[in-house]
Design a protein around this motif. Structure first.
Motif, short mmCIF file in Angstrom:
data_model
loop_
_atom_site.label_atom_id
_atom_site.label_comp_id
_atom_site.label_asym_id
_atom_site.label_seq_id
_atom_site.Cartn_x
_atom_site.Cartn_y
_atom_site.Cartn_z
N ILE A 77 -4.66 5.78 -2.16
CA ILE A 77 -4.47 4.37 -2.50
C ILE A 77 -3.19 4.22 -3.33
O ILE A 77 -3.02 4.92 -4.32
CB ILE A 77 -5.66 3.82 -3.30
CG1 ILE A 77 -6.96 4.03 -2.53
CG2 ILE A 77 -5.48 2.35 -3.62
CD1 ILE A 77 -8.20 3.75 -3.35
N VAL A 93 -1.08 1.46 -5.46
CA VAL A 93 -1.20 0.13 -6.04
C VAL A 93 0.06 -0.21 -6.83
O VAL A 93 0.54 0.62 -7.62
CB VAL A 93 -2.41 0.06 -7.01
CG1 VAL A 93 -2.66 -1.36 -7.44
CG2 VAL A 93 -3.64 0.64 -6.38
N THR A 94 0.62 -1.38 -6.61
CA THR A 94 1.70 -1.87 -7.46
C THR A 94 1.13 -3.02 -8.28
O THR A 94 0.04 -3.51 -7.97
CB THR A 94 2.89 -2.39 -6.63
OG1 THR A 94 2.46 -3.56 -5.95
CG2 THR A 94 3.38 -1.38 -5.63
N PRO A 95 1.85 -3.47 -9.33
CA PRO A 95 1.31 -4.59 -10.10
C PRO A 95 1.08 -5.83 -9.25
O PRO A 95 0.30 -6.69 -9.60
CB PRO A 95 2.40 -4.83 -11.15
CG PRO A 95 3.06 -3.51 -11.30
CD PRO A 95 3.04 -2.89 -9.95
N GLU A 96 1.76 -5.94 -8.11
CA GLU A 96 1.59 -7.14 -7.29
C GLU A 96 0.39 -7.04 -6.36
O GLU A 96 -0.34 -7.99 -6.19
CB GLU A 96 2.85 -7.43 -6.49
CG GLU A 96 3.97 -7.88 -7.39
CD GLU A 96 5.15 -8.43 -6.63
OE1 GLU A 96 5.08 -8.56 -5.41
OE2 GLU A 96 6.16 -8.72 -7.30
N LYS A 97 0.24 -5.88 -5.72
CA LYS A 97 -0.89 -5.76 -4.80
C LYS A 97 -1.17 -4.31 -4.43
O LYS A 97 -0.44 -3.41 -4.83
CB LYS A 97 -0.63 -6.59 -3.55
CG LYS A 97 0.55 -6.13 -2.74
CD LYS A 97 0.63 -6.94 -1.47
CE LYS A 97 1.61 -6.33 -0.53
NZ LYS A 97 2.54 -7.14 0.13
N THR A 98 -2.22 -4.10 -3.67
CA THR A 98 -2.53 -2.78 -3.16
C THR A 98 -1.71 -2.57 -1.89
O THR A 98 -1.93 -3.24 -0.89
CB THR A 98 -4.03 -2.66 -2.85
OG1 THR A 98 -4.76 -3.01 -4.03
CG2 THR A 98 -4.39 -1.27 -2.42
N GLY A 151 5.46 5.24 -12.77
CA GLY A 151 4.02 5.05 -12.69
C GLY A 151 3.23 6.33 -12.86
O GLY A 151 3.73 7.31 -13.42
N PHE A 152 2.02 6.32 -12.34
CA PHE A 152 1.09 7.41 -12.60
C PHE A 152 0.32 7.81 -11.35
O PHE A 152 0.08 7.00 -10.47
CB PHE A 152 0.08 7.01 -13.67
CG PHE A 152 0.73 6.37 -14.84
CD1 PHE A 152 1.26 7.15 -15.86
CD2 PHE A 152 0.86 5.00 -14.91
CE1 PHE A 152 1.90 6.56 -16.91
CE2 PHE A 152 1.50 4.40 -15.97
CZ PHE A 152 2.02 5.18 -16.97
N LEU A 153 -0.06 9.08 -11.37
CA LEU A 153 -0.89 9.60 -10.29
C LEU A 153 -2.24 9.95 -10.89
O LEU A 153 -2.31 10.50 -11.98
CB LEU A 153 -0.23 10.86 -9.71
CG LEU A 153 -1.15 11.80 -8.92
CD1 LEU A 153 -1.39 11.24 -7.54
CD2 LEU A 153 -0.53 13.18 -8.83
N LEU A 165 -0.40 4.68 -9.06
CA LEU A 165 -0.02 3.40 -9.66
C LEU A 165 1.49 3.45 -9.82
O LEU A 165 1.99 4.31 -10.55
CB LEU A 165 -0.65 3.24 -11.03
CG LEU A 165 -2.17 3.35 -11.11
CD1 LEU A 165 -2.60 3.28 -12.57
CD2 LEU A 165 -2.81 2.23 -10.34
N THR A 166 2.20 2.59 -9.14
CA THR A 166 3.64 2.68 -9.21
C THR A 166 4.27 1.31 -9.31
O THR A 166 3.64 0.30 -9.01
CB THR A 166 4.19 3.46 -8.00
OG1 THR A 166 5.58 3.63 -8.15
CG2 THR A 166 3.90 2.74 -6.70
N ASP A 167 5.53 1.28 -9.82
CA ASP A 167 6.20 -0.01 -9.99
C ASP A 167 6.65 -0.58 -8.67
O ASP A 167 6.55 -1.77 -8.43
CB ASP A 167 7.42 0.15 -10.90
CG ASP A 167 7.00 0.48 -12.31
OD1 ASP A 167 5.80 0.31 -12.60
OD2 ASP A 167 7.84 0.92 -13.11
N ARG A 168 7.21 0.28 -7.81
CA ARG A 168 7.57 -0.26 -6.51
C ARG A 168 7.41 0.74 -5.38
O ARG A 168 7.49 1.95 -5.57
CB ARG A 168 8.96 -0.85 -6.46
CG ARG A 168 10.02 -0.26 -7.30
CD ARG A 168 11.19 -1.18 -7.06
NE ARG A 168 12.43 -0.46 -7.27
CZ ARG A 168 13.56 -0.84 -6.74
NH1 ARG A 168 13.58 -1.86 -5.92
NH2 ARG A 168 14.65 -0.17 -7.01
#
Lengths: 295, 132
Positions: free
Chosen positions: B4, B6-11, B64-66, B76-79
């Motif tokens: 999965i 995920v960015t701050p905007e959406k999955t 971001g993070f894994l 989880l990443t910025d872009r």
């Protein structure tokens, strides 16, 4: 016939206005749905960040970071006010500006200098009219705030904060509570009060209790999580504001359409009465003319 | 195994995978089935996902993070960018800009370092994809 015709003309123009407000209401409803979807899908990220912070705390990382500490120095503060680019949304802009202006006056008393930042054309023209000096203005945000754009602002604020130019950063915006309730609030984003974002997010972010390996170390990850949490929090403010704006516009336009409806029905009654009165008058004239001839 | 992103905007991505390679802060990190739980910092570079039917997909991710837990790899990443969205010129421009950032105190220096890592990761990925 003059009065009836004037009434008819007014009724026609109100019908036109009603068409416009009704369309705007529909557009706002569609945009609200879109904005809402964005706000909900952004929640996934916040929840995962909160879960990660919980895992880090369990792993024994001491939660301390320069962005989390309350500063003693009171040199500078920054206040960002989020308003809309367009009007036609009832008291949305004015209620935020009132709240923001009030807070700005308070901050001016507490801090040596205050930087005021405003997003949205409505807020910018408000400041211009009152000759309020602004440190920065943004008008690129509409119903779909982009994360990349928000990050630019967030990083600018972060670097100013870390350089010691500002000691506090607050945002005035319309907080989304539910579809039927939004309130203007002022929130302090720097120093960050708590990491676990929202309470609900923290609670729903139940961890599975696995023993994690941290690369490179819990501290290093925390160092990275804190600025990210700040950026996401600021992004959430923008999303909330976008949702609030569309709701306010929808409500305002619905009220305008309803008003137009009741005005049209009143005008129709008056118009019909006037028309009927005229016909009665004409009949009386004809009848009295005829009876005068007979007599 | 589920992957999965995920960015701050959406999955952005949510699919089954058999093997995932993530660009961490100090190099690439491969994750296969039954990997130990990990939380790690992501640098910038190419994310490769091999799906269950051996199909490979590449993306550029930055920051971001894994988190690996159980049978779920969450990133989880910025872009997230597709290879065709990454241009060599943009990457070079970013590197130039990152080099000019101030580093007067340790926090600003850290921000500069981060910008440099992002730009270099992008440049590397752009060069690789251009060759193809």
């Amino acid at each position: 016939m003059a009065k009836a015709r004037a009434l008819d003309k007014r009724r026609k123009s109100i019908r036109n206005i009603r068409k416009i407000t009704r369309t705007m209401e529909l557009v706002a409803t569609a945009q609200f749905r879109r904005a809402m979807e964005r706000a909900v899908s952004a929640g996934a990220y916040t929840q995962r960040i909160a879960a990660m912070v919980a895992d880090l705390a369990r792993a024994g990382a001491s939660v301390s970071h320069p962005l989390l500490e309350e500063r003693q120095a009171k040199n500078g503060a920054a206040l960002l006010i989020l308003t809309a680019n367009r009007g036609m949304c009832g008291g949305y802009n004015s209620s935020i500006l009132r709240k923001g202006h009030h807070r700005a006056d308070e901050l001016k008393g507490e801090y040596e200098n205050l930087r005021l930042l405003i997003s949205g054309k409505r807020g910018i023209s408000y400041a211009k009219d009152r000759k309020i000096e602004l440190a920065a203005t943004y008008d690129q945000f509409n119903d779909k705030p982009q994360y990349d754009e928000v990050v630019k602002i967030a990083d600018h604020i972060l670097s100013e904060y870390l350089a010691g130019n500002i000691d506090r950063f607050e945002v005035a915006y319309m907080k989304f509570i539910s579809v039927s309730k939004q309130t203007p609030v002022v929130e302090t984003l720097l120093p960050l009060s708590e990491l676990a974002a929202d309470d609900e997010a923290g609670k729903s972010a139940e961890s599975n209790g696995a023993e994690y390996e941290f690369l490179p170390s819990p501290e290093s990850i925390l160092e990275e999580v804190v600025p990210t949490a700040f950026r996401v929090k600021l992004f959430k403010c923008f999303l909330d504001a976008a949702v609030g704006e569309q709701i306010a516009r929808r409500v305002a336009m619905k009220a305008a359409t309803d008003n137009a409806d009741s005005m049209i029905s009143i005008l129709t009654t008056t118009y019909n009465r006037a028309r009927q009165g005229q016909i009665t008058n004409e009949i009386i004239e004809v009848v009295s003319g005829a009876s005068a001839l007979q007599g | 195994m589920k992957c999965i992103v995920v960015t701050p905007e959406k999955t952005e991505i949510d699919r089954e995978a058999s093997f995932v390679v993530v660009p961490l802060y100090d190099g690439e990190y491969g994750i296969g089935k039954g990997h130990t739980p990990v939380v790690a910092r992501i640098g910038a570079g190419e994310l490769r996902i091999t799906s269950a039917d051996e199909e490979k997909a590449s993306f550029f991710i930055e920051g971001g993070f894994l988190e690996v837990s159980g049978e779920v790899v969450s990133i989880l990443t910025d872009r997230v960018l597709l290879p065709e969205q990454v241009s060599l010129e943009e990457a070079e421009g970013r590197l130039q800009k990152a080099k000019e950032l101030p580093q007067t105190n340790s926090d600003l220096a850290a921000m500069k370092e981060k910008a440099l890592v992002g730009a270099r990761g992008m440049l590397l990925a752009a060069r690789k994809w251009r060759k193809k």
